[in-house]
Design a protein around this motif. Structure first.
Motif, PDB file in Angstrom:
ATOM      1  N   PRO A 192       0.810  -1.230   0.000  1.00 59.19           N
ATOM      2  CA  PRO A 192       0.000   0.000   0.000  1.00 59.19           C
ATOM      3  C   PRO A 192       0.844   1.281   0.000  1.00 59.19           C
ATOM      4  O   PRO A 192       0.800   2.086   0.929  1.00 59.19           O
ATOM      5  CB  PRO A 192      -0.840  -0.128   1.273  1.00 59.19           C
ATOM      6  CG  PRO A 192      -0.009  -0.951   2.190  1.00 59.19           C
ATOM      7  CD  PRO A 192       0.745  -1.909   1.301  1.00 59.19           C
ATOM      8  N   PHE A 193       1.662   1.458  -1.052  1.00 60.87           N
ATOM      9  CA  PHE A 193       2.424   2.699  -1.182  1.00 60.87           C
ATOM     10  C   PHE A 193       1.462   3.871  -1.239  1.00 60.87           C
ATOM     11  O   PHE A 193       0.338   3.747  -1.729  1.00 60.87           O
ATOM     12  CB  PHE A 193       3.246   2.702  -2.476  1.00 60.87           C
ATOM     13  CG  PHE A 193       4.396   1.749  -2.472  1.00 60.87           C
ATOM     14  CD1 PHE A 193       5.542   2.024  -1.740  1.00 60.87           C
ATOM     15  CD2 PHE A 193       4.345   0.587  -3.219  1.00 60.87           C
ATOM     16  CE1 PHE A 193       6.617   1.156  -1.744  1.00 60.87           C
ATOM     17  CE2 PHE A 193       5.413  -0.289  -3.231  1.00 60.87           C
ATOM     18  CZ  PHE A 193       6.553  -0.009  -2.493  1.00 60.87           C
ATOM     19  N   LEU A 194       1.908   5.017  -0.793  1.00 60.41           N
ATOM     20  CA  LEU A 194       1.126   6.235  -0.953  1.00 60.41           C
ATOM     21  C   LEU A 194       1.289   6.690  -2.402  1.00 60.41           C
ATOM     22  O   LEU A 194       2.329   6.459  -3.036  1.00 60.41           O
ATOM     23  CB  LEU A 194       1.608   7.318   0.000  1.00 60.41           C
ATOM     24  CG  LEU A 194       1.512   6.987   1.490  1.00 60.41           C
ATOM     25  CD1 LEU A 194       2.033   8.150   2.327  1.00 60.41           C
ATOM     26  CD2 LEU A 194       0.068   6.665   1.873  1.00 60.41           C
ATOM     27  N   ALA A 195       0.294   7.353  -2.929  1.00 54.75           N
ATOM     28  CA  ALA A 195       0.333   7.810  -4.321  1.00 54.75           C
ATOM     29  C   ALA A 195       1.561   8.677  -4.575  1.00 54.75           C
ATOM     30  O   ALA A 195       2.234   8.524  -5.600  1.00 54.75           O
ATOM     31  CB  ALA A 195      -0.944   8.570  -4.665  1.00 54.75           C
ATOM     32  N   GLY A 196       1.879   9.551  -3.662  1.00 53.28           N
ATOM     33  CA  GLY A 196       3.054  10.412  -3.815  1.00 53.28           C
ATOM     34  C   GLY A 196       4.346   9.618  -3.864  1.00 53.28           C
ATOM     35  O   GLY A 196       5.266   9.963  -4.612  1.00 53.28           O
ATOM     36  N   GLU A 197       4.425   8.541  -3.084  1.00 55.12           N
ATOM     37  CA  GLU A 197       5.621   7.684  -3.114  1.00 55.12           C
ATOM     38  C   GLU A 197       5.766   7.007  -4.468  1.00 55.12           C
ATOM     39  O   GLU A 197       6.873   6.898  -5.007  1.00 55.12           O
ATOM     40  CB  GLU A 197       5.542   6.623  -2.021  1.00 55.12           C
ATOM     41  CG  GLU A 197       5.628   7.162  -0.616  1.00 55.12           C
ATOM     42  CD  GLU A 197       5.337   6.103   0.450  1.00 55.12           C
ATOM     43  OE1 GLU A 197       5.930   6.218   1.541  1.00 55.12           O
ATOM     44  OE2 GLU A 197       4.524   5.193   0.198  1.00 55.12           O
ATOM     45  N   LEU A 198       4.650   6.567  -5.022  1.00 58.39           N
ATOM     46  CA  LEU A 198       4.690   5.893  -6.321  1.00 58.39           C
ATOM     47  C   LEU A 198       5.109   6.859  -7.427  1.00 58.39           C
ATOM     48  O   LEU A 198       5.911   6.509  -8.300  1.00 58.39           O
ATOM     49  CB  LEU A 198       3.328   5.269  -6.623  1.00 58.39           C
ATOM     50  CG  LEU A 198       3.320   4.053  -7.516  1.00 58.39           C
ATOM     51  CD1 LEU A 198       4.231   2.960  -6.996  1.00 58.39           C
ATOM     52  CD2 LEU A 198       1.920   3.510  -7.655  1.00 58.39           C
ATOM     53  N   VAL A 199       4.602   8.076  -7.382  1.00 56.35           N
ATOM     54  CA  VAL A 199       5.012   9.089  -8.365  1.00 56.35           C
ATOM     55  C   VAL A 199       6.507   9.350  -8.235  1.00 56.35           C
ATOM     56  O   VAL A 199       7.236   9.429  -9.230  1.00 56.35           O
ATOM     57  CB  VAL A 199       4.205  10.394  -8.194  1.00 56.35           C
ATOM     58  CG1 VAL A 199       4.798  11.524  -9.027  1.00 56.35           C
ATOM     59  CG2 VAL A 199       2.742  10.169  -8.565  1.00 56.35           C
ATOM     60  N   LEU A 200       6.993   9.434  -7.024  1.00 55.16           N
ATOM     61  CA  LEU A 200       8.412   9.688  -6.769  1.00 55.16           C
ATOM     62  C   LEU A 200       9.299   8.556  -7.305  1.00 55.16           C
ATOM     63  O   LEU A 200      10.435   8.782  -7.711  1.00 55.16           O
ATOM     64  CB  LEU A 200       8.636   9.877  -5.270  1.00 55.16           C
ATOM     65  CG  LEU A 200       9.964  10.461  -4.832  1.00 55.16           C
ATOM     66  CD1 LEU A 200      10.239  11.792  -5.522  1.00 55.16           C
ATOM     67  CD2 LEU A 200       9.958  10.655  -3.327  1.00 55.16           C
ATOM     68  N   MET A 201       8.770   7.339  -7.360  1.00 58.18           N
ATOM     69  CA  MET A 201       9.539   6.213  -7.913  1.00 58.18           C
ATOM     70  C   MET A 201       9.877   6.444  -9.383  1.00 58.18           C
ATOM     71  O   MET A 201      10.835   5.866  -9.902  1.00 58.18           O
ATOM     72  CB  MET A 201       8.760   4.905  -7.748  1.00 58.18           C
ATOM     73  CG  MET A 201       8.722   4.417  -6.340  1.00 58.18           C
ATOM     74  SD  MET A 201       7.753   2.885  -6.238  1.00 58.18           S
ATOM     75  CE  MET A 201       7.423   2.833  -4.486  1.00 58.18           C
TER      76      MET A 201
ATOM     77  N   VAL B  81      -2.281   3.669  -2.586  1.00 61.51           N
ATOM     78  CA  VAL B  81      -2.627   3.366  -3.972  1.00 61.51           C
ATOM     79  C   VAL B  81      -3.713   2.300  -4.057  1.00 61.51           C
ATOM     80  O   VAL B  81      -4.564   2.355  -4.942  1.00 61.51           O
ATOM     81  CB  VAL B  81      -1.368   2.934  -4.759  1.00 61.51           C
ATOM     82  CG1 VAL B  81      -1.710   2.532  -6.177  1.00 61.51           C
ATOM     83  CG2 VAL B  81      -0.351   4.045  -4.765  1.00 61.51           C
ATOM     84  N   ASP B  82      -3.712   1.362  -3.102  1.00 63.36           N
ATOM     85  CA  ASP B  82      -4.726   0.300  -3.157  1.00 63.36           C
ATOM     86  C   ASP B  82      -6.116   0.792  -2.760  1.00 63.36           C
ATOM     87  O   ASP B  82      -7.080   0.044  -2.818  1.00 63.36           O
ATOM     88  CB  ASP B  82      -4.311  -0.915  -2.321  1.00 63.36           C
ATOM     89  CG  ASP B  82      -4.114  -0.610  -0.846  1.00 63.36           C
ATOM     90  OD1 ASP B  82      -4.168   0.580  -0.448  1.00 63.36           O
ATOM     91  OD2 ASP B  82      -3.897  -1.566  -0.085  1.00 63.36           O
ATOM     92  N   ARG B  83      -6.237   2.061  -2.393  1.00 67.16           N
ATOM     93  CA  ARG B  83      -7.538   2.644  -2.063  1.00 67.16           C
ATOM     94  C   ARG B  83      -8.016   3.627  -3.129  1.00 67.16           C
ATOM     95  O   ARG B  83      -9.018   4.310  -2.946  1.00 67.16           O
ATOM     96  CB  ARG B  83      -7.458   3.379  -0.718  1.00 67.16           C
ATOM     97  CG  ARG B  83      -7.065   2.471   0.421  1.00 67.16           C
ATOM     98  CD  ARG B  83      -8.211   2.229   1.362  1.00 67.16           C
ATOM     99  NE  ARG B  83      -7.899   1.198   2.326  1.00 67.16           N
ATOM    100  CZ  ARG B  83      -7.388   1.416   3.517  1.00 67.16           C
ATOM    101  NH1 ARG B  83      -7.125   2.636   3.905  1.00 67.16           N
ATOM    102  NH2 ARG B  83      -7.148   0.396   4.332  1.00 67.16           N
ATOM    103  N   LEU B  84      -7.272   3.697  -4.240  1.00 68.40           N
ATOM    104  CA  LEU B  84      -7.650   4.604  -5.329  1.00 68.40           C
ATOM    105  C   LEU B  84      -8.526   3.867  -6.344  1.00 68.40           C
ATOM    106  O   LEU B  84      -8.433   2.640  -6.470  1.00 68.40           O
ATOM    107  CB  LEU B  84      -6.400   5.123  -6.043  1.00 68.40           C
ATOM    108  CG  LEU B  84      -5.396   5.899  -5.200  1.00 68.40           C
ATOM    109  CD1 LEU B  84      -4.192   6.301  -6.064  1.00 68.40           C
ATOM    110  CD2 LEU B  84      -6.038   7.142  -4.577  1.00 68.40           C
ATOM    111  N   SER B  85      -9.314   4.616  -7.076  1.00 65.50           N
ATOM    112  CA  SER B  85     -10.088   4.027  -8.170  1.00 65.50           C
ATOM    113  C   SER B  85      -9.110   3.649  -9.282  1.00 65.50           C
ATOM    114  O   SER B  85      -7.952   4.101  -9.302  1.00 65.50           O
ATOM    115  CB  SER B  85     -11.107   5.027  -8.696  1.00 65.50           C
ATOM    116  OG  SER B  85     -10.466   6.054  -9.430  1.00 65.50           O
ATOM    117  N   GLY B  86      -9.561   2.854 -10.243  1.00 67.03           N
ATOM    118  CA  GLY B  86      -8.717   2.466 -11.369  1.00 67.03           C
ATOM    119  C   GLY B  86      -8.210   3.674 -12.149  1.00 67.03           C
ATOM    120  O   GLY B  86      -7.042   3.747 -12.524  1.00 67.03           O
ATOM    121  N   GLY B  87      -9.087   4.646 -12.374  1.00 61.23           N
ATOM    122  CA  GLY B  87      -8.693   5.856 -13.106  1.00 61.23           C
ATOM    123  C   GLY B  87      -7.693   6.695 -12.333  1.00 61.23           C
ATOM    124  O   GLY B  87      -6.739   7.221 -12.906  1.00 61.23           O
TER     125      GLY B  87
END
Length: 166
Positions: free
Chosen positions: A108-117, A154-160
């Motif tokens: 369950p990465f945070l969205a900001g962490e994934l963008v930073l990757m 990220v696992d709590r976000l919608s597909g879009g």
């Protein structure tokens, strides 16, 4: 040059190649079935391209060939005038990116962490993000309109929303 097997880096005052991606006479068989036959086209700098076709037409195969996930049976794929197989994975990651149709992120990465990757290809081995990397990730998220998602898993976000993050 970005590394010994990299792609040409932009140089101020030097004209840049107008073609960033080229397929020449590409053919590919998967599972014994021809998927691509004599495919040729080029994508210019700044162009936006959509791949349309029925299921099994070869759209994903083209993307996999461009990213070196597959090798063509025949023909050539080049990026900025260089054969894709001659470009290091790190250099290729700096100039080509894909967003899969659906992604399962097992942690369950945070969205900001994934963008930073997305900044990983620009960091030294075992390096950490810099203040400039953090600022760029924030700027990109704001530009895409997803800054408000930065602290959401990220696992709590919608597909879009997940596709926008990726």
């Amino acid at each position: 040059m970005s590394g010994r097997r990299g792609v040409q880096e932009p140089v101020a005052g030097k004209p840049q190649p107008t073609e960033v991606l080229r397929f020449e006479g590409v053919a590919m068989r998967l599972g014994g079935r021809p998927v691509l036959e004599e495919v040729s086209f080029a994508v210019g700098r700044g162009e936006v391209v959509g791949l349309l076709g029925s299921n099994g037409a070869g759209k994903t195969t083209l993307v996999r060939l461009a990213t070196r996930s597959l090798r063509p049976d025949a023909g050539k794929v080049s990026v900025s005038g260089r054969p894709v197989e001659a470009i290091s994975r790190r250099a290729l990651a700096r100039c080509l990116a894909t967003v899969p149709q659906d992604v399962h992120v097992p942690f369950p990465f945070l969205a900001g962490e994934l963008v930073l990757m997305g900044r990983t290809p620009y960091q030294a081995a075992f390096g950490f993000e810099s203040a400039a990397d953090l600022a760029l990730a924030e700027e990109v998220m704001a530009r895409v309109g997803i800054a408000h998602l930065a602290d959401r898993p990220v696992d709590r976000l919608s597909g879009g929303e997940r596709q926008l993050v990726l």
